[in-house]
Design an enzyme around this catalytic site. Structure first.
Site, PDB file in Angstrom:
ATOM      1  N   ASP A  12      -1.406 -12.827  -1.523  1.00 46.55           N
ATOM      2  CA  ASP A  12      -2.324 -11.743  -1.873  1.00 46.55           C
ATOM      3  C   ASP A  12      -2.737 -10.958  -0.627  1.00 46.55           C
ATOM      4  O   ASP A  12      -3.888 -10.530  -0.483  1.00 46.55           O
ATOM      5  CB  ASP A  12      -3.555 -12.254  -2.628  1.00 46.55           C
ATOM      6  CG  ASP A  12      -4.279 -11.131  -3.388  1.00 46.55           C
ATOM      7  OD1 ASP A  12      -3.786  -9.989  -3.397  1.00 46.55           O
ATOM      8  OD2 ASP A  12      -5.340 -11.416  -3.967  1.00 46.55           O
ATOM      9  N   ARG A  18       0.798  -1.246   0.000  1.00 43.67           N
ATOM     10  CA  ARG A  18       0.000   0.000   0.000  1.00 43.67           C
ATOM     11  C   ARG A  18       0.825   1.287   0.000  1.00 43.67           C
ATOM     12  O   ARG A  18       0.246   2.366  -0.076  1.00 43.67           O
ATOM     13  CB  ARG A  18      -0.969   0.040   1.205  1.00 43.67           C
ATOM     14  CG  ARG A  18      -1.928  -1.134   1.275  1.00 43.67           C
ATOM     15  CD  ARG A  18      -2.862  -1.175   0.098  1.00 43.67           C
ATOM     16  NE  ARG A  18      -3.885  -2.217   0.255  1.00 43.67           N
ATOM     17  CZ  ARG A  18      -4.351  -2.940  -0.750  1.00 43.67           C
ATOM     18  NH1 ARG A  18      -3.909  -2.760  -1.975  1.00 43.67           N
ATOM     19  NH2 ARG A  18      -5.273  -3.854  -0.543  1.00 43.67           N
TER      20      ARG A  18
END
Lengths: 440, 322
Positions: A305, A62
């Site tokens: 993931d 992120r």
């Protein structure tokens, strides 16, 4: 001076050996190898399994852009707690990792953090927009040395663009990692399309939308003689297509996530968005198929993931919630539960699926190495007899969106060593003595 | 009795008949000069509508007021919700105001479940339509209407009755709730739609399905026409409004093929000329206006049974919210 000796750990789950390493390199391995050393930091490996440090080919950190959900540092810390010594940071940041500048920034933040190697993934197309190739060569030639390219989160759905990307990355031995999702078949999709989506009134995400892209891409890869990696494969049909492609000699690799190995779509029934993920949780038959595929080698690797999201993006109604779940700290436990404890994989095969092969697909040369003399001391020690009940708050990630809260899972990471230095010891993070002075 | 009404599937046969029988008693109130009972005096009922639906909102509002409850209408339009306030914060606000029941209409399937299961409100949660999922009070008022015409007695179910539901089942919360409730009440349900407008997995529902409306009329005791939005044709669910009408619309010719006792229903609002012709909508066999009247009585019954003396003190627990 850092020198360690691990006494009596089961190397790849086999008979106990001693592992000696100093200055980041393994100096001795074998039964009684520790007898002739002294002055080393001692670690009792009794009952523990020693594996090469895990390598994740699919992590979302992120940063840059959504540092409220995760940063390179916090993601690295979660990775270390999960036994990882290397993670591949996906490109769907803000700005997108589609230039040498962004990938070098992410790579450098990982090195400064010192908890694991952070290997950036470059975007295939500018801004993940699917219309123009990003400067793949510049990212490959950068300090980050990018070899994996992916628009993950979005599919490279244009067939010509996909063909060109597959061809172009051959120049630097790169690989395109495809998020297989036919966009028109999944407009507004919320969950696996099946009896439950019809009952719950949620727009379905049909298996064919994944399978159609994988089928097209393996044929493209064959046609242009390129290698292809399939991200987070989730259906029985996808496993069958990849199995067929491999039998034809097509250079394709595939990954499955821990959550697709363990969880199925009936969890959506209560509309709790903690179970909202893309690709969606599938049927029990699909769960069985991906386990079979991983066991027989059709699926090459497990990749997390890991997708952190802030609380407010999950504490809402289903359709408003974000897709994704965190998974770095639970991946090995889920693999142990679904594959090792069921007798479908040995620890040696787990090492291949979670370290050796992901490093090989990503062309990371100093990770996923055997635990042998002269090799880098990237080691994880696992206690397979231990178990823990997952607490969403007990995480090094900035986010808490784990689907496993309240579940009791087997196996704990006791220690992780990155080039001979502990990042986790006795199950606790160890602050690196890096010159950049990272605070705990 | 259940504490929330989230799905028509939450109701077993006993609960469903109890609601219908209670509605039968309460229907009498509407014909009195003073249409009010003191049952819910001092209780607060919130109409939380994230989606425009004047018909459903005023039906619930009338039901609550006839039971003397205080009614707060909370519409997402023009409120803090349109400025980005979350469902959670809205619910916590209503909780802080002491809502005894929250009637929620939401464009997102499952929003009422989140409200009830995440315990953001302690009040009873009543689903007034969520996305393309369910609309349980619509199914109750439909069953109530059918029972009055086809069985004509209280205390009974709809055993053996044939109900044909026609139209956009895929996107219809009315169809989902009706399929569940009518099955519970013993009726045989046939869903008729073009294949594109039937959900994947419909073979697991307790219903029959057909692509042929004409073949499904002769044995029907009730036929329920669903609203079909013309914009569905832009997404290729069917080629044109005209073709849809020809194949799946109810006109007088098809009305003639129904048994003489059969009733015609529609949850409203109707697209006259699309799924139903004006002649049929206004025909003596049509009970569409009566459905609206019955809606108030059924919603009174639901509020009465969920909030009335029978269900105990809803404010007993002291769990914290953070």
């Amino acid at each position: 001076m850092s020198s360690y000796v691990i006494r009596g750990a089961r190397l790849l789950g086999n008979d106990p050996v001693d592992i000696v390493f100093a200055d980041g390199v393994i100096t001795a391995v074998g039964p009684g190898a520790a007898a002739e050393v002294s002055g080393h930091d001692e670690i009792d490996g009794t009952g523990l399994v020693a594996l090469p440090g895990l390598v994740d080919l699919h992590t979302h950190v992120r940063e840059p852009g959504r540092e409220d959900a995760e940063t390179v540092l916090t993601g690295s810390r979660a990775a270390a707690r999960g036994g990882f010594t290397c993670v591949h940071a996906m490109a769907n940041t803000e700005p997108v990792a589609d230039t040498a500048g962004v990938v070098e920034q992410v790579w450098r933040l990982g090195r400064e953090g010192g908890y694991c190697d952070v290997q950036p993934v470059g975007a295939v197309t500018v801004g993940l927009q699917g219309s123009q190739l990003a400067e793949l060569g510049a990212m490959a030639d950068s300090a980050a040395g990018v070899r994996v390219f992916s628009d993950d989160g979005k599919c490279v759905s244009d067939a010509v663009l996909m063909r060109r990307a597959l061809e172009y990355v051959k120049a630097f031995d790169g690989v395109v990692a495809q998020h297989a999702q036919e966009p028109r078949l999944t407009e507004g999709a919320q969950m696996n399309e099946g009896p439950l989506s019809g009952e719950l009134g949620l727009v379905g995400w049909p298996a064919v939308a994944e399978e159609a892209i994988i089928a097209r891409d393996v044929l493209l890869a064959e046609h242009v003689g390129s290698r292809l990696h399939v991200c987070h494969l989730s259906t029985r049909g996808s496993v069958e297509i990849v199995r067929w492609a491999k039998s034809r000699g097509i250079d394709v690799t595939a990954e499955v996530t821990p959550h697709h190995l363990l969880l199925s779509d009936d969890l959506v029934r209560g509309y709790d968005p903690i179970y909202k993920v893309n690709p969606p949780l599938r049927s029990n038959d699909d769960v069985e198929a991906v386990r079979e595929g991983l066991a027989d080698g059709t699926i090459d690797i497990v990749a997390t993931d890991h997708a952190p999201h802030p609380m407010e993006d999950k504490e809402c109604e289903w359709s408003a919630a974000a897709f994704g779940m965190i998974g770095l700290e639970t991946a090995l436990s889920v693999v142990q539960q679904t594959m090792v404890d069921t007798g479908r994989l040995t620890w040696e095969q787990v090492a291949a699926a979670m370290s050796t092969r992901p490093a090989s697909i990503g062309r990371v040369t100093n990770q996923g190495r055997p635990l042998a003399v002269g090799e880098p001391a990237n080691i994880v020690l696992v206690d397979p007899a231990a178990s823990r009940t997952i607490d969403a708050r007990d995480t090094a990630s900035l986010s808490r969106n784990t689907p496993y809260a309240g579940l009791t899972l087997p196996g704990t990471v006791v220690a992780t060593f990155l080039r001979g230095r502990p990042t986790v010891r006795d199950g606790e993070l160890v602050t690196p003595l890096s010159k950049e002075g990272v605070s705990a | 009795m259940i504490t929330n009404l989230l799905s028509a599937g939450d109701l077993d046969r006993t609960d469903a008949i109890r609601i219908l029988d209670t509605a039968e008693e309460l229907l009498g109130v509407a014909s009195r000069p003073i249409k009010k009972l003191p049952t819910l005096r001092g209780r607060t009922v919130v109409n939380l509508f994230f989606e425009d639906s004047t018909r459903t909102r005023i039906s619930f509002e009338a039901a609550a007021k006839r039971l003397s409850a205080d009614v707060i209408n909370f519409s997402a339009k023009g409120s803090s919700v349109s400025k980005g306030e979350s469902l959670k914060d809205t619910a916590l606000t209503l909780q802080a105001m002491g809502a005894d029941a929250v009637i929620i209409r939401h464009h997102s399937s499952g929003a009422p479940h989140r409200l009830a299961q995440a315990r953001w409100t302690k009040g009873a949660v009543i689903n007034a339509g969520d996305g393309t999922h369910e609309h349980p009070t619509q199914a109750l008022l439909d069953a109530f209407t059918m029972r009055r015409h086809l069985v004509e007695s209280t205390g009974t179910d709809l055993a053996g009755k044939n109900v044909t539901i026609v139209g956009d089942v895929l996107h219809s919360r009315v169809a989902r709730s009706n399929a569940l409730l009518l099955h519970t009440l013993g009726a045989h349900v046939t869903l008729v739609a073009p294949p594109t407008l039937l959900p994947v997995g419909v073979e697991h529902w307790p219903v029959e399905t057909s692509y042929d409306l004409d073949a499904s009329l002769e044995k029907a005791d009730a036929v329920m026409m669903l609203r079909v939005q013309a914009e569905r044709m832009n997404a290729s669910y069917f080629p044109s409004a005209r073709e849809y009408s020809r194949r799946y619309g109810l006109d007088t010719a098809r009305l003639g093929r129904l048994p003489s006792h059969a009733i015609v229903m529609h949850p409203g609002p109707m697209n006259r000329g699309m799924e139903i012709t004006a002649d049929v909508a206004d025909h003596v066999r049509s009970v569409i206006v009566e459905q609206v009247t019955n809606g108030v009585a059924v919603r009174m019954a639901v509020l009465y049974l969920l909030l009335g003396g029978a269900s105990g003190e809803p404010e007993a627990s002291e769990e914290g919210t953070s």
